[in-house]
Design a protein around this motif. Structure first.
Motif, short mmCIF file in Angstrom:
data_model
loop_
_atom_site.label_atom_id
_atom_site.label_comp_id
_atom_site.label_asym_id
_atom_site.label_seq_id
_atom_site.Cartn_x
_atom_site.Cartn_y
_atom_site.Cartn_z
N LEU A 14 -19.40 8.18 1.56
CA LEU A 14 -18.39 8.49 2.82
C LEU A 14 -17.17 7.36 2.36
O LEU A 14 -17.47 6.21 2.12
CB LEU A 14 -19.32 7.85 3.91
CG LEU A 14 -20.31 8.86 4.35
CD1 LEU A 14 -21.03 8.41 5.59
CD2 LEU A 14 -19.89 10.14 4.22
N ASP A 15 -16.21 7.91 2.69
CA ASP A 15 -15.13 7.12 2.65
C ASP A 15 -14.24 7.03 4.07
O ASP A 15 -13.39 7.77 4.23
CB ASP A 15 -13.94 7.70 1.44
CG ASP A 15 -12.70 7.01 1.16
OD1 ASP A 15 -12.40 6.10 1.96
OD2 ASP A 15 -12.04 7.49 0.30
N ALA A 20 -9.61 8.37 7.68
CA ALA A 20 -8.69 7.52 8.56
C ALA A 20 -7.10 8.08 8.17
O ALA A 20 -6.30 8.46 8.96
CB ALA A 20 -8.72 6.08 8.66
N ILE A 21 -7.18 8.07 6.93
CA ILE A 21 -5.83 8.35 6.27
C ILE A 21 -5.39 9.95 6.62
O ILE A 21 -4.43 10.34 6.84
CB ILE A 21 -5.68 8.12 4.71
CG1 ILE A 21 -5.63 6.44 4.47
CG2 ILE A 21 -4.42 8.89 4.32
CD1 ILE A 21 -5.83 6.17 3.09
N ARG A 22 -6.40 10.65 6.15
CA ARG A 22 -6.23 12.13 6.63
C ARG A 22 -5.98 12.23 7.85
O ARG A 22 -5.13 13.27 8.34
CB ARG A 22 -7.60 12.83 6.22
CG ARG A 22 -7.52 14.34 6.25
CD ARG A 22 -9.09 15.12 6.17
NE ARG A 22 -9.68 14.77 7.37
CZ ARG A 22 -9.40 15.38 8.60
NH1 ARG A 22 -8.45 16.06 9.05
NH2 ARG A 22 -10.17 14.87 9.64
N GLY A 26 -2.30 14.11 9.48
CA GLY A 26 -2.37 15.41 10.42
C GLY A 26 -1.54 15.01 11.77
O GLY A 26 -0.85 15.72 12.33
N GLY A 27 -1.92 13.49 12.27
CA GLY A 27 -0.93 13.18 13.48
C GLY A 27 0.34 13.19 13.16
O GLY A 27 1.36 13.26 14.13
N VAL A 36 -8.95 13.20 2.10
CA VAL A 36 -8.55 12.00 1.23
C VAL A 36 -9.65 11.07 0.70
O VAL A 36 -10.61 10.91 1.61
CB VAL A 36 -7.52 11.31 2.16
CG1 VAL A 36 -7.07 10.05 1.33
CG2 VAL A 36 -6.63 12.29 2.56
N ARG A 37 -9.56 10.92 -0.55
CA ARG A 37 -10.15 9.47 -1.08
C ARG A 37 -9.24 8.37 -1.58
O ARG A 37 -8.25 8.78 -2.17
CB ARG A 37 -11.07 10.05 -2.38
CG ARG A 37 -11.98 11.18 -2.27
CD ARG A 37 -13.07 11.06 -1.44
NE ARG A 37 -13.99 10.20 -2.10
CZ ARG A 37 -15.37 9.83 -1.71
NH1 ARG A 37 -15.83 10.24 -0.53
NH2 ARG A 37 -15.99 9.17 -2.57
#
Length: 79
Positions: A14-15, A20-22, A26-27, A36-37
């Protein structure tokens, strides 16, 4: 001689930072990002002039300190 080490989480690990970046993308209106990794890049200046021995030495650095090989994979690039 320079070496670049790229360290990423292994597949299946899990990343949460990547997630959180992904979500943040979107926001900000960037749609269509499914995953996203995130990882890290380490650049080293080496005294060695032999590419093969430098690669071996950097691999030992990764195994001993730079990467947590239980959950991370790494690649070494000699520049």
């Amino acid at each position: 001689m320079k070496a670049r080490v790229t360290i990423m989480l292994k597949d299946g690990v899990l990343d949460p930072q990547g997630e959180a970046i992904r979500h943040a993308l979107g926001g900000l209106g960037f749609q269509g990002v499914d995953a996203v990794r995130q990882g890290k890049v380490i650049e080293l200046d080496l005294a060695s002039s032999d590419a093969a021995s430098a690669r071996d030495e950097v691999a030992r650095m990764c195994e001993g300190l730079l990467a947590n090989t239980v959950i991370e994979k790494y690649s070494v690039e000699i520049l």
